[in-house]
Write an enzyme that holds these catalytic residues in place. Structure first.
Site, PDB file in Angstrom:
ATOM      1  N   SER A  38      72.603  25.599  79.109  1.00 44.33           N
ATOM      2  CA  SER A  38      72.609  25.753  80.572  1.00 44.33           C
ATOM      3  C   SER A  38      73.641  24.793  81.156  1.00 44.33           C
ATOM      4  O   SER A  38      73.430  23.575  81.188  1.00 44.33           O
ATOM      5  CB  SER A  38      71.215  25.443  81.131  1.00 44.33           C
ATOM      6  OG  SER A  38      71.296  25.260  82.520  1.00 44.33           O
ATOM      7  N   HIS A  94      74.498  29.966  79.564  1.00 48.33           N
ATOM      8  CA  HIS A  94      73.545  30.267  80.637  1.00 48.33           C
ATOM      9  C   HIS A  94      74.051  29.636  81.936  1.00 48.33           C
ATOM     10  O   HIS A  94      74.289  28.427  81.992  1.00 48.33           O
ATOM     11  CB  HIS A  94      72.190  29.687  80.223  1.00 48.33           C
ATOM     12  CG  HIS A  94      71.062  30.009  81.131  1.00 48.33           C
ATOM     13  ND1 HIS A  94      70.338  31.178  81.040  1.00 48.33           N
ATOM     14  CD2 HIS A  94      70.508  29.312  82.143  1.00 48.33           C
ATOM     15  CE1 HIS A  94      69.382  31.177  81.947  1.00 48.33           C
ATOM     16  NE2 HIS A  94      69.458  30.052  82.651  1.00 48.33           N
ATOM     17  N   ASP A 112      73.201  28.992  85.829  1.00 50.61           N
ATOM     18  CA  ASP A 112      72.087  28.980  86.787  1.00 50.61           C
ATOM     19  C   ASP A 112      72.605  29.084  88.218  1.00 50.61           C
ATOM     20  O   ASP A 112      73.206  28.150  88.743  1.00 50.61           O
ATOM     21  CB  ASP A 112      71.278  27.686  86.616  1.00 50.61           C
ATOM     22  CG  ASP A 112      70.408  27.741  85.377  1.00 50.61           C
ATOM     23  OD1 ASP A 112      69.653  28.715  85.235  1.00 50.61           O
ATOM     24  OD2 ASP A 112      70.497  26.813  84.547  1.00 50.61           O
ATOM     25  N   MET A 132      71.690  29.394  92.077  1.00 46.34           N
ATOM     26  CA  MET A 132      70.583  29.111  93.008  1.00 46.34           C
ATOM     27  C   MET A 132      71.100  29.165  94.444  1.00 46.34           C
ATOM     28  O   MET A 132      72.200  28.678  94.731  1.00 46.34           O
ATOM     29  CB  MET A 132      69.999  27.726  92.729  1.00 46.34           C
ATOM     30  CG  MET A 132      69.560  27.518  91.285  1.00 46.34           C
ATOM     31  SD  MET A 132      68.765  25.914  91.065  1.00 46.34           S
ATOM     32  CE  MET A 132      68.662  25.829  89.275  1.00 46.34           C
ATOM     33  N   HIS A 146      71.918  33.665  85.430  1.00 48.72           N
ATOM     34  CA  HIS A 146      70.489  33.669  85.785  1.00 48.72           C
ATOM     35  C   HIS A 146      70.420  33.493  87.292  1.00 48.72           C
ATOM     36  O   HIS A 146      70.634  32.392  87.805  1.00 48.72           O
ATOM     37  CB  HIS A 146      69.783  32.531  85.021  1.00 48.72           C
ATOM     38  CG  HIS A 146      68.366  32.327  85.433  1.00 48.72           C
ATOM     39  ND1 HIS A 146      67.679  31.155  85.159  1.00 48.72           N
ATOM     40  CD2 HIS A 146      67.490  33.128  86.086  1.00 48.72           C
ATOM     41  CE1 HIS A 146      66.449  31.260  85.634  1.00 48.72           C
ATOM     42  NE2 HIS A 146      66.312  32.438  86.209  1.00 48.72           N
ATOM     43  N   MET A 203      68.718  32.945  90.553  1.00 49.17           N
ATOM     44  CA  MET A 203      67.520  32.490  91.263  1.00 49.17           C
ATOM     45  C   MET A 203      67.851  32.583  92.748  1.00 49.17           C
ATOM     46  O   MET A 203      68.048  31.576  93.436  1.00 49.17           O
ATOM     47  CB  MET A 203      67.177  31.063  90.828  1.00 49.17           C
ATOM     48  CG  MET A 203      66.657  31.013  89.397  1.00 49.17           C
ATOM     49  SD  MET A 203      66.851  29.388  88.635  1.00 49.17           S
ATOM     50  CE  MET A 203      68.536  29.524  88.073  1.00 49.17           C
ATOM     51  N   MET A 258      60.210  32.017  82.163  1.00 52.52           N
ATOM     52  CA  MET A 258      60.447  30.675  82.703  1.00 52.52           C
ATOM     53  C   MET A 258      59.334  29.742  82.214  1.00 52.52           C
ATOM     54  O   MET A 258      58.151  30.020  82.406  1.00 52.52           O
ATOM     55  CB  MET A 258      60.448  30.691  84.234  1.00 52.52           C
ATOM     56  CG  MET A 258      61.639  31.394  84.873  1.00 52.52           C
ATOM     57  SD  MET A 258      63.248  30.766  84.362  1.00 52.52           S
ATOM     58  CE  MET A 258      63.157  29.045  84.860  1.00 52.52           C
ATOM     59  N   GLY A 288      65.842  19.486  83.851  1.00 53.19           N
ATOM     60  CA  GLY A 288      65.198  18.222  83.511  1.00 53.19           C
ATOM     61  C   GLY A 288      63.706  18.164  83.740  1.00 53.19           C
ATOM     62  O   GLY A 288      63.120  17.077  83.751  1.00 53.19           O
ATOM     63  N   ASP A 298      63.298  29.482  79.089  1.00 50.63           N
ATOM     64  CA  ASP A 298      64.163  28.631  79.906  1.00 50.63           C
ATOM     65  C   ASP A 298      63.342  27.534  80.581  1.00 50.63           C
ATOM     66  O   ASP A 298      62.480  27.825  81.409  1.00 50.63           O
ATOM     67  CB  ASP A 298      64.850  29.513  80.965  1.00 50.63           C
ATOM     68  CG  ASP A 298      65.857  28.756  81.811  1.00 50.63           C
ATOM     69  OD1 ASP A 298      66.143  27.589  81.510  1.00 50.63           O
ATOM     70  OD2 ASP A 298      66.359  29.359  82.782  1.00 50.63           O
ATOM     71  N   GLY A 327      62.828  22.958  80.010  1.00 49.12           N
ATOM     72  CA  GLY A 327      62.089  21.883  79.369  1.00 49.12           C
ATOM     73  C   GLY A 327      62.117  21.863  77.849  1.00 49.12           C
ATOM     74  O   GLY A 327      61.311  21.171  77.227  1.00 49.12           O
ATOM     75  N   SER A 331      69.293  19.842  79.923  1.00 54.70           N
ATOM     76  CA  SER A 331      69.412  18.388  79.912  1.00 54.70           C
ATOM     77  C   SER A 331      69.282  17.762  78.525  1.00 54.70           C
ATOM     78  O   SER A 331      69.788  16.662  78.298  1.00 54.70           O
ATOM     79  CB  SER A 331      68.387  17.774  80.870  1.00 54.70           C
ATOM     80  OG  SER A 331      67.110  18.299  80.622  1.00 54.70           O
TER      81      SER A 331
HETATM   82  C1  DX5 Z   1      65.764  25.946  86.012  1.00 55.19           C
HETATM   83  C2  DX5 Z   1      66.915  26.599  85.296  1.00 55.19           C
HETATM   84  C3  DX5 Z   1      67.064  26.176  83.864  1.00 55.19           C
HETATM   85  C4  DX5 Z   1      67.245  24.702  83.659  1.00 55.19           C
HETATM   86  C5  DX5 Z   1      67.319  24.354  82.197  1.00 55.19           C
HETATM   87  O1  DX5 Z   1      65.702  26.412  87.308  1.00 55.19           O
HETATM   88  O2  DX5 Z   1      66.756  27.999  85.308  1.00 55.19           O
HETATM   89  O3  DX5 Z   1      68.082  26.932  83.221  1.00 55.19           O
HETATM   90  O4  DX5 Z   1      68.349  24.225  84.346  1.00 55.19           O
HETATM   91  O5  DX5 Z   1      67.462  22.980  82.093  1.00 55.19           O
HETATM   92  P1  DX5 Z   1      66.488  22.035  81.251  1.00 55.19           P
HETATM   93  O6  DX5 Z   1      66.685  22.405  79.812  1.00 55.19           O
HETATM   94  O7  DX5 Z   1      66.947  20.672  81.603  1.00 55.19           O
HETATM   95  O8  DX5 Z   1      65.070  22.321  81.695  1.00 55.19           O
HETATM   96 ZN    ZN Z   2      68.090  29.213  83.998  1.00 55.77          ZN
END
Ligand code: DX5
Ligand code: ZN
Length: 240
Positions: free
Chosen positions: A20, A45, A47, A49, A78, A80, A149, A157, A187, A189, A210
């Site tokens: 990511s 990946h 992200d 947002m 992805h 969001m 998710m 993180g 996806d 943690g 992270s």
């Molecule tokens: C959360 C994202 C994830 C996230 C993954 O909203 O969709 O892709 O950034 O990052 P880590 O691995 O740090 O949870």
């Molecule tokens: Zn994601």
């Protein structure tokens, strides 16, 4: 490819890592993409947002288009965002290879999936932790990817919500039962301590942010995760 027992049926799978990019230093995104591809990563990946579907804001198709020249690997966006269908042509033009939208953001999910595929991209659907994955059952045969998710979307993180892995087990069983071909992605943690639990549940594509992008340590982190995946597969093959 390895065989694994999955609820009584034997599935073939080879898990991949999907880094990511959001977790990487934005000043080095181009170099980081080149680095991960040189380590054998095949899917990135991204992200996206919008500050509405989730509280955070990241980047859009313009930035994805600029990053495209740094790698040939799959760009998986992805989304969001609310009303993701409005962004489908822009992401296709920017060079995204796949787009994953949220079930919660799409009252007409089947139509959105068709629109993504019409633009020549892989179509994915994601479910938030509080959404039952069974709600995707009517559209599973139209999907290239299902994203479970394991954190509430919005931030990297966070700590994984491991009971969500039951959804992965259900998706594996359903895939075998209906003879479907979607990829099961997780996806949020994932770290070196818990990746084994994601693999055991049947995750096929593992998004890692992270715990993978860290200044000066990205390469060694990728290699460590790849080693952990190979070790797990060796156990399933009875070689370890
Ligand atoms: C959360 C994202 C994830 C996230 C993954 O909203 O969709 O892709 O950034 O990052 P880590 O691995 O740090 O949870
Ligand atoms: Zn994601």
């Amino acid at each position: 490819m390895v065989s694994r027992d999955c609820g009584g049926t034997v599935e073939k799978m080879k898990a991949i890592i999907a880094p990511s990019l959001l977790a990487a230093d934005a000043g080095c995104w181009g170099q980081e993409i080149e680095l991960v591809e040189s380590e054998g990563i095949t899917c990135l990946h991204l992200d996206i947002m919008d500050g509405r579907f989730v509280p955070n804001i990241t980047f859009g198709p313009g930035q994805v288009g600029m990053l495209r020249k740094h790698g040939k690997l799959e760009f998986d966006a992805h989304l969001m965002v609310v009303e993701p269908e409005r962004l489908i042509p822009a992401f296709a033009s920017a060079g995204a290879d796949g787009m994953t939208v949220h079930y919660e953001a799409c009252p007409h999910l089947h139509r959105v999936i068709e629109m993504i595929r019409e633009q020549g991209m892989k179509a994915g659907a994601a479910v938030n932790p509080a959404t039952p994955v069974e709600l995707l059952a009517p559209v599973l045969s139209f999907l290239d990817r299902v994203l479970v998710m394991t954190v509430n979307p919005g931030f990297g993180g966070q700590k994984a919500i491991l009971p969500m892995l039951k959804k992965v087990e259900w998706l594996q069983a359903e895939k075998a039962r209906e003879n479907l071909s979607y990829e099961i992605q997780v996806d949020g943690g994932v770290d070196r301590q818990n990746i084994g639990q994601f693999l055991s549940a049947g995750a096929e594509s593992i998004v890692i942010g992270s715990a993978l992008f860290q200044p000066g340590k990205t390469r060694e982190n990728i290699q460590a995760f790849m080693r952990l995946i190979s070790e797990q597969e060796a156990v399933w093959q009875g070689k370890a």
